[in-house]
Design a protein around this motif. Structure first.
Motif, PDB file in Angstrom:
ATOM      1  N   LEU A 133      48.147  60.699  27.792  1.00 41.83           N
ATOM      2  CA  LEU A 133      46.653  60.421  27.383  1.00 41.83           C
ATOM      3  C   LEU A 133      47.041  61.502  25.874  1.00 41.83           C
ATOM      4  O   LEU A 133      46.403  62.092  25.426  1.00 41.83           O
ATOM      5  CB  LEU A 133      45.803  60.437  27.997  1.00 41.83           C
ATOM      6  CG  LEU A 133      44.739  59.707  28.716  1.00 41.83           C
ATOM      7  CD1 LEU A 133      43.695  59.396  29.860  1.00 41.83           C
ATOM      8  CD2 LEU A 133      45.474  57.987  28.315  1.00 41.83           C
ATOM      9  N   ASP A 134      47.673  62.447  26.079  1.00 41.17           N
ATOM     10  CA  ASP A 134      48.431  62.978  25.015  1.00 41.17           C
ATOM     11  C   ASP A 134      48.246  61.500  23.241  1.00 41.17           C
ATOM     12  O   ASP A 134      48.863  60.904  23.270  1.00 41.17           O
ATOM     13  CB  ASP A 134      49.433  63.038  24.386  1.00 41.17           C
ATOM     14  CG  ASP A 134      50.176  64.557  26.135  1.00 41.17           C
ATOM     15  OD1 ASP A 134      48.334  65.430  26.134  1.00 41.17           O
ATOM     16  OD2 ASP A 134      50.891  64.647  26.570  1.00 41.17           O
ATOM     17  N   ILE A 135      47.920  62.400  22.033  1.00 41.52           N
ATOM     18  CA  ILE A 135      48.186  61.145  20.960  1.00 41.52           C
ATOM     19  C   ILE A 135      49.285  61.528  20.604  1.00 41.52           C
ATOM     20  O   ILE A 135      49.826  62.685  19.974  1.00 41.52           O
ATOM     21  CB  ILE A 135      47.431  61.580  20.118  1.00 41.52           C
ATOM     22  CG1 ILE A 135      45.816  60.685  20.509  1.00 41.52           C
ATOM     23  CG2 ILE A 135      47.922  60.948  18.762  1.00 41.52           C
ATOM     24  CD1 ILE A 135      44.674  61.381  19.710  1.00 41.52           C
ATOM     25  N   PHE A 146      39.696  59.528  15.152  1.00 47.40           N
ATOM     26  CA  PHE A 146      39.547  60.931  16.132  1.00 47.40           C
ATOM     27  C   PHE A 146      40.050  62.282  15.655  1.00 47.40           C
ATOM     28  O   PHE A 146      40.438  63.109  16.474  1.00 47.40           O
ATOM     29  CB  PHE A 146      40.684  60.258  17.861  1.00 47.40           C
ATOM     30  CG  PHE A 146      40.651  59.117  17.823  1.00 47.40           C
ATOM     31  CD1 PHE A 146      39.846  58.972  18.626  1.00 47.40           C
ATOM     32  CD2 PHE A 146      41.798  57.633  18.039  1.00 47.40           C
ATOM     33  CE1 PHE A 146      39.704  57.300  19.460  1.00 47.40           C
ATOM     34  CE2 PHE A 146      41.280  56.612  18.637  1.00 47.40           C
ATOM     35  CZ  PHE A 146      40.297  56.598  19.636  1.00 47.40           C
ATOM     36  N   SER A 147      39.569  62.528  14.236  1.00 46.78           N
ATOM     37  CA  SER A 147      39.015  63.711  13.855  1.00 46.78           C
ATOM     38  C   SER A 147      39.146  64.299  14.520  1.00 46.78           C
ATOM     39  O   SER A 147      39.562  65.788  14.875  1.00 46.78           O
ATOM     40  CB  SER A 147      39.237  64.099  12.405  1.00 46.78           C
ATOM     41  OG  SER A 147      38.196  63.653  12.204  1.00 46.78           O
ATOM     42  N   GLU A 148      38.311  64.280  15.521  1.00 44.95           N
ATOM     43  CA  GLU A 148      37.025  65.320  16.386  1.00 44.95           C
ATOM     44  C   GLU A 148      38.007  66.291  17.229  1.00 44.95           C
ATOM     45  O   GLU A 148      38.247  66.939  17.775  1.00 44.95           O
ATOM     46  CB  GLU A 148      35.725  64.636  16.699  1.00 44.95           C
ATOM     47  CG  GLU A 148      35.173  64.804  15.982  1.00 44.95           C
ATOM     48  CD  GLU A 148      34.101  65.719  15.424  1.00 44.95           C
ATOM     49  OE1 GLU A 148      33.215  65.992  16.023  1.00 44.95           O
ATOM     50  OE2 GLU A 148      34.850  66.565  14.558  1.00 44.95           O
ATOM     51  N   MET A 149      38.819  65.682  18.294  1.00 44.44           N
ATOM     52  CA  MET A 149      39.680  65.727  18.967  1.00 44.44           C
ATOM     53  C   MET A 149      40.367  66.998  18.294  1.00 44.44           C
ATOM     54  O   MET A 149      40.879  67.712  19.258  1.00 44.44           O
ATOM     55  CB  MET A 149      41.151  64.731  19.487  1.00 44.44           C
ATOM     56  CG  MET A 149      39.532  63.518  20.377  1.00 44.44           C
ATOM     57  SD  MET A 149      41.244  62.371  20.256  1.00 44.44           S
ATOM     58  CE  MET A 149      41.978  63.352  22.047  1.00 44.44           C
ATOM     59  N   TYR A 150      40.918  67.010  16.977  1.00 45.33           N
ATOM     60  CA  TYR A 150      41.878  67.880  16.638  1.00 45.33           C
ATOM     61  C   TYR A 150      40.803  69.560  16.428  1.00 45.33           C
ATOM     62  O   TYR A 150      41.628  69.833  16.419  1.00 45.33           O
ATOM     63  CB  TYR A 150      43.182  67.875  15.191  1.00 45.33           C
ATOM     64  CG  TYR A 150      43.826  66.586  15.662  1.00 45.33           C
ATOM     65  CD1 TYR A 150      45.095  66.817  15.321  1.00 45.33           C
ATOM     66  CD2 TYR A 150      42.949  65.527  15.890  1.00 45.33           C
ATOM     67  CE1 TYR A 150      46.086  66.347  15.647  1.00 45.33           C
ATOM     68  CE2 TYR A 150      44.371  64.044  15.700  1.00 45.33           C
ATOM     69  CZ  TYR A 150      45.597  64.056  17.038  1.00 45.33           C
ATOM     70  OH  TYR A 150      46.816  64.150  16.712  1.00 45.33           O
ATOM     71  N   GLY A 151      40.150  69.147  16.704  1.00 47.00           N
ATOM     72  CA  GLY A 151      39.227  70.908  16.545  1.00 47.00           C
ATOM     73  C   GLY A 151      40.497  71.589  18.041  1.00 47.00           C
ATOM     74  O   GLY A 151      39.945  72.073  18.370  1.00 47.00           O
ATOM     75  N   ALA A 157      47.256  67.019  21.065  1.00 45.50           N
ATOM     76  CA  ALA A 157      45.473  66.589  21.040  1.00 45.50           C
ATOM     77  C   ALA A 157      46.115  65.255  22.363  1.00 45.50           C
ATOM     78  O   ALA A 157      46.443  64.354  22.437  1.00 45.50           O
ATOM     79  CB  ALA A 157      45.519  65.599  19.745  1.00 45.50           C
ATOM     80  N   ASN A 158      44.815  65.668  23.287  1.00 45.98           N
ATOM     81  CA  ASN A 158      44.464  64.916  24.391  1.00 45.98           C
ATOM     82  C   ASN A 158      43.436  64.521  24.318  1.00 45.98           C
ATOM     83  O   ASN A 158      42.254  65.045  24.636  1.00 45.98           O
ATOM     84  CB  ASN A 158      45.347  66.160  25.099  1.00 45.98           C
ATOM     85  CG  ASN A 158      44.537  65.499  27.064  1.00 45.98           C
ATOM     86  OD1 ASN A 158      44.162  65.192  27.724  1.00 45.98           O
ATOM     87  ND2 ASN A 158      46.211  64.708  27.500  1.00 45.98           N
TER      88      ASN A 158
END
Length: 300
Positions: A133-135, A146-151, A157-158
């Motif tokens: 489940l890595d992008i 899914f920009s929130e994941m890159y925080g 990002a996973n």
């Protein structure tokens, strides 16, 4: 991963959830010492001896045929994802001990042609993920969704780290608990397919030490396939989105799944997705994150 132990736990949890009535067996009353079906009842439904089934449930999968696995799947009323998972566990157990030599981690990324294809789908959010489940890759709108994941500080990002370790996930997902259950079930499925994936083992260990809920869900041994469905999120830029998704295996890149998200025509979600498209086209944040989305390791 312990394949023999996983067989034992998987079969035990599957029969524990199935009552005699659900299995079509008569209930003679009285107190039952175990929840769900007894081993003897599973063997009866599967058309095999009790001794043979007990041996398999203890993790001894030597010489088990497809017919036997099909019979057990019918007896325990396994769905397609669970049926395939049982096959994966038995195959892994029959491979024996962990290989002495394991490949060093290597970079995993999509081919240039795949990236060009998803970039051309500019009005549809698209991501490519691996079994952990890595992008692995995304187009600009896929990143924006899914920009929130890159925080998260880690790259790639996973979804597992985000759902269980980032408080923002509880705001992003309308039903965070359901998202958590699905995330673990997908990771469990991958663990059956790739029991010697060092990166996956490390990920499970990392999140297990930091999330009690993850540990609980991991112990349930639930599995699922990520093919089609609906995702409901509250996006920090455009608000509520209800999107349909379709998953497609990349046949030329084994182990990678392309996910495309769409909104029903004329719906509020389509209007908000168009707003997100405009934001993604002008956001420096989106442009900066895309090159890192293909940077990951493959420990298989």
């Amino acid at each position: 991963m312990d394949s023999r132990g996983d067989i034992r736990e998987f079969l035990t949890t599957r029969r524990a959830r199935l009552t005699p009535e659900q299995a079509g067996l008569p209930n003679f009353g009285g107190r039952r010492r175990v929840p769900g079906l007894r081993r003897e009842e599973v063997a009866l439904l599967a058309g095999m001896s009790v001794e043979y089934y007990v041996r398999l449930e203890r993790g001894n999968a030597t010489g088990v045929s497809e017919a036997v696995l099909d019979g057990i799947s019918r007896a325990l009323q396994l769905d397609d994802a669970e049926h395939l998972h049982l096959y994966d566990l038995v195959r892994a157990a029959n491979q024996g001990a962990r290989p002495r030599q394991r490949r060093k981690p290597s970079r995993q990324q999509v081919r240039g042609g795949v990236q060009q294809t998803i970039d051309a789908m500019f009005s549809v959010p698209v991501i490519v993920q691996n079994g952990r489940l890595d992008i692995v890759a995304a187009n600009r709108l896929g990143f924006a969704l899914f920009s929130e994941m890159y925080g998260q500080p880690q790259r790639p990002a996973n979804f597992v780290r985000f759902v269980f370790l980032d408080p923002r996930a509880q705001t992003l997902y309308h039903d965070w608990e359901d998202a958590a259950q699905q995330t673990v079930a997908l990771l469990r499925t991958e663990a059956g397919r790739a029991p010697y994936d060092r990166a996956l083992t490390d990920l499970v260990g990392e999140v297990s030490t930091r999330s009690e809920l993850f540990r609980t869900l991991w112990a349930s041994h639930d599995v699922r396939e990520h093919r089609t469905g609906t995702k409901r999120i509250h996006h920090p830029i455009v608000g509520d989105l209800e999107l349909n998704y379709e998953g497609m295996d990349l046949t030329s890149d084994r182990g990678l799944l392309l996910l495309a998200y769409t909104a029903p025509p004329g719906s509020p979600s389509q209007e908000r997705l168009q707003l997100l498209t405009s934001w993604a086209a002008t956001s420096d944040q989106a442009a900066l994150a895309l090159p890192e989305s293909s940077d990951t390791t493959d420990g298989r």
